[in-house]
Design an enzyme around this catalytic site. Sequence first.
Site, mmCIF file in Angstrom:
data_model
loop_
_atom_site.group_PDB
_atom_site.id
_atom_site.type_symbol
_atom_site.label_atom_id
_atom_site.label_comp_id
_atom_site.label_asym_id
_atom_site.label_seq_id
_atom_site.Cartn_x
_atom_site.Cartn_y
_atom_site.Cartn_z
ATOM 1 N N GLU A 40 73.846 -16.703 -56.648
ATOM 2 C CA GLU A 40 73.517 -16.405 -58.035
ATOM 3 C C GLU A 40 74.602 -16.862 -59.008
ATOM 4 O O GLU A 40 74.291 -17.330 -60.105
ATOM 5 C CB GLU A 40 73.271 -14.902 -58.218
ATOM 6 C CG GLU A 40 71.952 -14.406 -57.627
ATOM 7 C CD GLU A 40 71.997 -14.308 -56.117
ATOM 8 O OE1 GLU A 40 73.106 -14.347 -55.547
ATOM 9 O OE2 GLU A 40 70.926 -14.182 -55.503
ATOM 10 N N HIS A 83 65.155 -3.604 -55.038
ATOM 11 C CA HIS A 83 64.033 -4.402 -55.525
ATOM 12 C C HIS A 83 63.355 -3.689 -56.688
ATOM 13 O O HIS A 83 62.198 -3.957 -56.970
ATOM 14 C CB HIS A 83 63.023 -4.673 -54.404
ATOM 15 C CG HIS A 83 63.589 -5.438 -53.247
ATOM 16 N ND1 HIS A 83 64.293 -4.851 -52.242
ATOM 17 C CD2 HIS A 83 63.580 -6.768 -52.975
ATOM 18 C CE1 HIS A 83 64.689 -5.766 -51.373
ATOM 19 N NE2 HIS A 83 64.277 -6.937 -51.795
#
Lengths: 393, 447
Positions: free
Chosen positions: A127, A197
Amino acid sequence: MAAAARFFVRGANSKLSISGVGTGTHSPFAAALLKLSPSSSSGVPTKTQRRHAHFSFQADPAPTQYGPTEKMNMFQSVTSALDNTLASDPTAVIFGEDVAFGGVFRCTVGLRDKYGKDRVFNTPLCEQGIVGFGIGAAVAGATAIAEIQFADYIYPAFDQIVNEAAKYRYRSGNLFDCGSLTIRAPWGCVGHGSLYHSQSPEAFFAHCPGIKVVIPRSPVQAKGLLLACIADQNPCIFFEPKILYRAAVEQVPVEPYTLPLSQAEVLQEGSDVTVVAWGTQIHVMREVADMAQEKLGVSCELIDLQTILPWDVETICKSVVKTGRLLISHEAPITGGFAAEISSSVQEQCFLNLEAPISRVCGYDTPFPHIFEPFYIPDKWKCFDAIKKMINY
Amino acid sequence: MAAAVRSVNKMYGVCFNASRQTTGLTASRLLQHRAFRVGAVRRQQSFDSTLEKPQFPGASAEFVDELKFIQPNVISGIPVYRVMDRQGNIINPSQDPQLSKETVLNFYQKMTLLNTMDRILYESQRQGRISFYMTNYGEEGTHIGSAAALDPSDLVFGQYREAGVLMYRGFPLDMFMAQCYANADDLGKGRQMPVHYGSKDLNFVTISSPLATQIPQAAGAAYAIKRENMNRAVICYFGEGAASEGDAHAGFNFSATLECPLIFFCRNNGYAISTPTNEQYRGDGIAARGPGYGMLSIRVDGNDVFAVYNATKEARRRAVAENQPFLIEAMTYRIGHHSTSDDSSAYRSVDEVNYWDKQDHPISRLRHYMTTRGWWSEDDERSWRKQSRKTVMEAFEKAEKRLKPSPELMFTDVYEEMTPNLNKQREAMWRHVQQYKEHYPLDQYEK
């Protein structure tokens, strides 16, 4: 990230026939074994883990001012926005993990074939690299659209976002900027997402001057706001409520259009309580507003904040001056959540107009739990109860 | 996969040996040579279990039945490429880039001008005239050698010890000083600490303090530039300490997988503030990491301006022609302290510093090269030193007299546009300052 991949294997859609030893629930071996388990043999249907969602999506009327519309769910509306962008802007590129085959949420389906491998491509699993790369591409003049696979995984890129992207223009005296960078990430609870999540990290970024943070409530909003972020000459983070990707379906304009950033939208006018939310929670609050009217005779003014940073103080304050009461609700943990910023600013500007303390109905100060999600989320009953208390204050 | 790469490289190599002598390739000819390389060659593998060869998608290799760990080679690591010996004599004449007298004199003058500016600005911080400074002592060769090998349109990402690159490209002394003094002439509008230079005209991206953040950014910029097909490269400077950051790993990996025309230039100067290299890494420096990413790599003598020049020139040519990154590790020594906030006698000996200053300095080695050819005399040296000191002092005095930028500029450029929120804060700031003006140094700032 392997967890994410497992999360999204949809056996029903898979074209592969998986046979052989121990290779998944669709092998005859496993199905036979499950049939033998007690709850199945008694004739009672097996208990599924899936529950009903905590909201029902409410579509807005089809917009008429942007040309012909098509039925789209939210991931399709994102694809449409990206398609429009790649078509009109030759410098535009889309990149991130797994975007080439269409993305784990199918937001980029078809784009690589249509526009080429140099424009829609996978990056290594990193990322900080995705965002750093995106910043550099934007600095060199490209329209860079970076995908972070889940907002929960954005933190390795925090330094690049906060120390670099947000400050690029300011620190260089406007010689350089990365205004053509947009970062997209799936956001918010999804029923079973658990710690990693389900997160809503907007509060971390709200504290960072120089970036914009935007969260849509629906497909029409998603396309218009995403296109606005892409066009905006400041680095933007666009959080997409993942639970709405398939559940939210609307008539969405096929042509490109933008919706204004930093402009909160009053969805329904009211006189007794101002209710502020964003993303999925808007649909919860719509139902709460109905419940309040029906059971308490209370008229709620519902506002979708849309842009978290820079946020539309004026619209919120104007509403609170009228109603005298404010309820803010978000899934993210209450301490230091964005409701705290809204609450603080509103009490500064509207102190004498307030009839009751400002109410925040948010997630608890725990990591986002798995099996306890029904108890964790700021559901319609908690919000309803908060309104009741405010009215009776 | 390796075989495929080699054959593609050979194919391109044939084209390029021919075009190497040609100057000014037009864009259309470039397009012929410079396709998107091996990325287009997908390894469509058919797995065959009858072959006694590994079928794994993750690596191309042979089987071996002897248990043996690969030994990292740090005793005799990657060799150091050099053109001149420590006395400035050419070792292998074929490696002498045979630059013109004018060019070489320019190299020398830029290195020494940088040195002079460093001395004066370091001293000015000691006297409280500027808040902070970082010198470039000992590393001038890495700056000038690499800058000279680039095209002016190539985009530069730096760390903070690359002022010579900017100087070589023509950044005026006035502008160096303006940034250090944060006066109203500063292109950066007074927002950053000294030495955080930037220049859009000279394609030098503004420096930021966080280390290694520029490395993945350089990869992204190179990718965008590749798509423009304009014969431009990107160079990214960083130190051996910054190379430990995660961003460095990210940048290397992205540039290789995404086939970016990019030169990674590592200044390995022996220290990251007080941390010596044996506490920074255990492998064979930074150059040895390149192959791990599939990157062509070289180690050069950073104090040999011709070695730096040759390596950068070739890397640049191939990076653009072949769309792949190159890693150059320039070995050098940080003669000065890390910054004005550092006293390096706390962690290294004066003898060590003196060795490099006296026995292996890029400026003296180049001077020997010049004097051997009769290009530079004692008189030239004396008058140049005097002249450069004069021009630096003039710029210095001018910068010191200048007012600071208006406090209005505290609130602009946060976003492209002024926001209502910032506007309110700006107005509140002025109202406050008006009311309490005797407590604010308004006379030092423009209105």
